[in-house]
Structures are given as structure tokens and as C-alpha cells.
Design an enzyme around this catalytic site. Structure first.
Site, PDB file in Angstrom:
ATOM      1  N   ASN A  89       0.796  -1.222   0.000  1.00 38.29           N
ATOM      2  CA  ASN A  89       0.000   0.000   0.000  1.00 38.29           C
ATOM      3  C   ASN A  89       0.828   1.272   0.000  1.00 38.29           C
ATOM      4  O   ASN A  89       0.321   2.347   0.315  1.00 38.29           O
ATOM      5  CB  ASN A  89      -0.950  -0.006   1.199  1.00 38.29           C
ATOM      6  CG  ASN A  89      -1.775  -1.273   1.263  1.00 38.29           C
ATOM      7  OD1 ASN A  89      -1.619  -2.067   2.186  1.00 38.29           O
ATOM      8  ND2 ASN A  89      -2.614  -1.512   0.267  1.00 38.29           N
ATOM      9  N   ILE A  96       0.947   6.814   0.305  1.00 41.97           N
ATOM     10  CA  ILE A  96       0.241   5.779   1.060  1.00 41.97           C
ATOM     11  C   ILE A  96      -1.186   5.643   0.542  1.00 41.97           C
ATOM     12  O   ILE A  96      -1.895   6.639   0.377  1.00 41.97           O
ATOM     13  CB  ILE A  96       0.207   6.128   2.560  1.00 41.97           C
ATOM     14  CG1 ILE A  96       1.628   6.263   3.110  1.00 41.97           C
ATOM     15  CG2 ILE A  96      -0.563   5.068   3.346  1.00 41.97           C
ATOM     16  CD1 ILE A  96       1.688   6.881   4.500  1.00 41.97           C
ATOM     17  N   CYS A  97      -1.595   4.412   0.302  1.00 40.59           N
ATOM     18  CA  CYS A  97      -2.972   4.139  -0.120  1.00 40.59           C
ATOM     19  C   CYS A  97      -3.693   3.402   0.999  1.00 40.59           C
ATOM     20  O   CYS A  97      -3.382   2.253   1.307  1.00 40.59           O
ATOM     21  CB  CYS A  97      -2.992   3.296  -1.395  1.00 40.59           C
ATOM     22  SG  CYS A  97      -4.660   2.872  -1.952  1.00 40.59           S
ATOM     23  N   VAL A  98      -4.629   4.077   1.625  1.00 40.87           N
ATOM     24  CA  VAL A  98      -5.464   3.457   2.651  1.00 40.87           C
ATOM     25  C   VAL A  98      -6.818   4.150   2.591  1.00 40.87           C
ATOM     26  O   VAL A  98      -6.906   5.358   2.347  1.00 40.87           O
ATOM     27  CB  VAL A  98      -4.819   3.588   4.052  1.00 40.87           C
ATOM     28  CG1 VAL A  98      -4.675   5.037   4.466  1.00 40.87           C
ATOM     29  CG2 VAL A  98      -5.615   2.810   5.089  1.00 40.87           C
TER      30      VAL A  98
END
Length: 213
Positions: A89, A96-98
Site C-alpha cells: 500500500n 500511502i494508499c489506505v
């Protein structure tokens, strides 16, 4: 990651609110997190997250930053790892991918919630929303290879000069969002026990190979 400050675009009320929260976090940080106030630019929130125990990131000190946009808190900040990390992620540029920073964002979540979510992302990666496709594929299909790669990147880029005690893996501290897994399910959680017994004999060879990454 670079960009001009958005302080002038924020209302005085939001500026005071952010400044207070950052100061509170600096004085009373969540476990495994250190926040460093930036008096020149409060829209640039920088912190260090300790790699949680029982993960490939154990023992690492990962620098991150949150960039608050001109519409914060109506829109989420952007999150970046400043320390190189091998994680599904986290993109090559550190983004950041969340879901907490995307579709699940709410204006009242606060910076503490974001920091805890990022910390828990180190415990429970989400391969379904991978920015690093290689890491996501390895996590699902060849966990041992994923774990070794992530551990060696941690050893090279995130280990402090003086060792500190690893952060306990406290699952109950993970925010309950769809962007992170908060249970003991999933490929990462199932392999925690074996991570502590990594083969040291390959370390030097792997370090040389990974320094060019």
C-alpha cells in the site's frame, strides 16, 4: 511530494485546531509513534512510526509525513513514507494508499486516527488496494519472499543507529476501518510467528542486492 504550504488557505480556527492536536500528539504520542511539530508550516505533519513486533518491519523507524491541503479537514491529507519501504500500500514515491485517506475519510477523524491507521497498515497490509503491485502479488502468492524482501528493506533503510525495543503488536489499537484489517485474519497475520526466525546467513548477500533499489 513537494508542494507549497497551504497555511494561508486555512482558516484561523483550523490552524489553531491543527496546531493544538499536533502539540498534544507530540506531548502524548500513541504507542510506537513520535510526532515532530513544524512551527514554520503546520500543514506539514511529520512523524516516525516504529515497525511493529512480529512483522517484517520490526525494529525499523519509518519517517512519514501528512500534507494537509487547503480544504482540510473537509478533504483528507495526503500521506507519504519518507523512509523507503517494501509494502503493497505504499507506492515507489512513498504515497500511502489506505481507505481512511480516501473514500472513508471523515472530517472529524483527526490526525491521531490517521497515524494509528498507518501504523496498523504495517501489521495488516491490504493487497486489494496495492500501489506496489509486486509487493501485493508476493504477499498473496509467495509470503516468505515478500517477508524477506520487506525485512531486508527495513534493515537497510529503516534501522536506527542505536537499537530500540520493538513495538508490541497490539491489534486492539488498530482503528476499525475498511482500509485496514483489524482481525487476526489475512496472509500477514498468519505469518507473524515465523518472521522472527529469519535466516541471517542470507542477510549480507541480500543487502548488497537491495542497495540499488
Amino acid at each position: 511530494m513537494s508542494g507549497s504550504s497551504n497555511v494561508e488557505n486555512l482558516s484561523p480556527q483550523i490552524i489553531r485546531q491543527v496546531a493544538k492536536e499536533v502539540l498534544d500528539l507530540a506531548n502524548h504520542p500513541p504507542e510506537g509513534v513520535k510526532v515532530f511539530p513544524n512551527e514554520q508550516d503546520i500543514t506539514d505533519v511529520q512523524a516516525t512510526i516504529e515497525g511493529p513486533g512480529g512483522t517484517p518491519y520490526e525494529g525499523g523507524q519509518f519517517k512519514i509525513k501528512l500534507s494537509l491541503g487547503k480544504d482540510f479537514p473537509q478533504t483528507p491529507p495526503k500521506g507519504f513514507f519518507l523512509t523507503k519501504i517494501f509494502h503493497p500500500n505504499v507506492a515507489k514515491n512513498g504515497e500511502i494508499c489506505v481507505n481512511t485517506l480516501k473514500k472513508d475519510w471523515k472530517a472529524d477523524l483527526g490526525l491521531k486516527h490517521i497515524l494509528l491507521t498507518i501504523k496498523c497498515l504495517l501489521i495488516y497490509p491490504n493487497p486489494e488496494s496495492a500501489l506496489n503491485e509486486e509487493a501485493g502479488k508476493l504477499l498473496l502468492e509467495q509470503y516468505d519472499n515478500y517477508s524477506e524482501r520487506a525485512r531486508m528493506m527495513t534493515e537497510i533503510h529503516a534501522k536506527p543507529t542505536t537499537k530500540t525495543a520493538p513495538t508490541k503488536n497490539e491489534e486492539t489499537n488498530c482503528p476499525s476501518t475498511s482500509g485496514t484489517q483489524s482481525t487476526s485474519e489475512g496472509p500477514m497475520a498468519k505469518k507473524h510467528a515465523g518472521d522472527k526466525n529469519a535466516a541471517e546467513k542470507k542477510k549480507k548477500e541480500k543487502k548488497r542486492a537491495l542497495r540499488r533499489l
